[in-house]
Scaffold this motif. Structure first.
Motif, PDB file in Angstrom:
ATOM      1  N   THR A  80       0.721  -1.247   0.069  1.00 42.57           N
ATOM      2  CA  THR A  80       0.081  -0.200  -0.070  1.00 42.57           C
ATOM      3  C   THR A  80       0.904   1.176  -0.004  1.00 42.57           C
ATOM      4  O   THR A  80       0.525   2.168  -0.774  1.00 42.57           O
ATOM      5  CB  THR A  80      -1.020  -0.007   1.140  1.00 42.57           C
ATOM      6  N   PRO A 128      -5.334   2.302 -10.186  1.00 46.44           N
ATOM      7  CA  PRO A 128      -5.934   1.089  -9.410  1.00 46.44           C
ATOM      8  C   PRO A 128      -5.592  -0.110 -10.003  1.00 46.44           C
ATOM      9  O   PRO A 128      -5.192  -1.004  -9.175  1.00 46.44           O
ATOM     10  CB  PRO A 128      -7.479   1.324  -9.741  1.00 46.44           C
ATOM     11  N   ALA A 141      -1.801  -0.536  -8.664  1.00 46.11           N
ATOM     12  CA  ALA A 141      -2.128  -1.076  -7.053  1.00 46.11           C
ATOM     13  C   ALA A 141      -2.569  -2.474  -6.866  1.00 46.11           C
ATOM     14  O   ALA A 141      -2.099  -3.063  -5.999  1.00 46.11           O
ATOM     15  CB  ALA A 141      -3.187   0.087  -6.421  1.00 46.11           C
ATOM     16  N   HIS A 181      -9.610  -0.949  -4.272  1.00 44.33           N
ATOM     17  CA  HIS A 181      -9.215  -0.740  -5.765  1.00 44.33           C
ATOM     18  C   HIS A 181     -10.256  -1.047  -6.856  1.00 44.33           C
ATOM     19  O   HIS A 181     -10.305  -0.292  -7.753  1.00 44.33           O
ATOM     20  CB  HIS A 181      -7.898  -1.576  -5.822  1.00 44.33           C
ATOM     21  N   THR A 190     -12.589   1.966  -6.792  1.00 45.63           N
ATOM     22  CA  THR A 190     -11.991   3.093  -7.409  1.00 45.63           C
ATOM     23  C   THR A 190     -11.959   2.993  -9.045  1.00 45.63           C
ATOM     24  O   THR A 190     -12.010   4.018  -9.578  1.00 45.63           O
ATOM     25  CB  THR A 190     -10.258   3.105  -6.947  1.00 45.63           C
TER      26      THR A 190
END
Length: 236
Positions: free
Chosen positions: A79, A89, A92, A133, A136
């Motif tokens: 993170t 996203p 991530a 995520h 998002t």
């Protein structure tokens, strides 16, 4: 008469839940789940089994705590990395997924523990981060659970299988030899019964596990991004 100098006694670090969990992780990594007993752990910690029971009630709790410790560290690291890099996203999710994949590779027992206790905090940590995520990305609410679940099942499935393959290797057979042997066997299969398998035999021989893992993840992410709300901007 010479005076006798008294050597200072060495102060042992007090026994704590954290020390117990760290010792359990080390034992699991070196000897596997079957070797994790309170007697073996007590020997490693130079204490008695009874002292450990003051901090941990049993093996199941200890396994969950060890898994949670590894996953908590991994999710915190990934993170932080994703945040500082201003990741999309998708990036991530890739970072998180690869973090879990590498954690299972480094600690093969984790894959079994994550699959065994889906309602426990270690797995929920991963599911929660994936879900955020997904939100998002702009995936509609009715599809968010399915999208996050598909990602989680892929990550655990491939990561667990990769760890199982590593554990199943003969100690005197390295990965390259094993892949060469398997690829040769595939290439010799009946061409009418196994045309596809024969055709990809060379790809098996030369493939990289992490690269293939990320490629499969991207296939899933490509499908998930088609679920975005029409008003949401198209991700890069």
């Amino acid at each position: 008469m010479a005076t006798r100098t008294r050597r200072p006694e060495r102060r042992e670090e007090p026994l704590s839940r954290q020390r117990i969990v760290e010792a359990a992780i080390a034992l699991l990594d070196t000897a596997g789940e079957g070797a994790l007993t309170f007697r073996a752990l007590a020997e490693r910690l130079a204490t008695g089994p009874g002292a450990i029971y003051w901090h941990v009630t049993g093996k199941d709790e200890l396994l969950n705590a060890a898994t949670d410790a590894v996953i908590a560290t991994m999710t915190a690291d990934t993170t932080s990395t994703a945040g500082t890099a201003a990741a999309t996203p998708q990036e991530a999710i890739r970072t998180l997924a690869l973090g879990v994949f590498d954690a299972i590779d480094a600690h093969p027992w984790i894959g079994t523990q994550l699959a065994r206790a889906p309602s426990q905090s270690p797995l929920l940590r991963v599911f929660e981060h994936l879900g955020r995520h997904i939100q998002t990305l702009g995936v509609p609410h009715p599809a968010q659970f399915t999208a996050a679940s598909a990602l989680l099942n892929y990550i655990l499935g491939v990561g667990g299988q990769n760890a199982a393959n590593a554990r199943g290797h003969h100690p005197h057979t390295n990965r390259t030899e094993l892949l060469n042997t398997t690829a040769t066997a595939w290439a010799d299969l009946d061409p009418d019964e196994y045309p596809f398998t024969r055709n990809v035999a060379d790809q098996l021989r030369d493939h990289d596990d992490r690269t293939e893992f990320l490629a499969g993840l991207d296939l899933i992410l490509t499908g998930i991004t088609t679920l975005q709300n029409p008003t949401d901007p198209t991700p890069p």
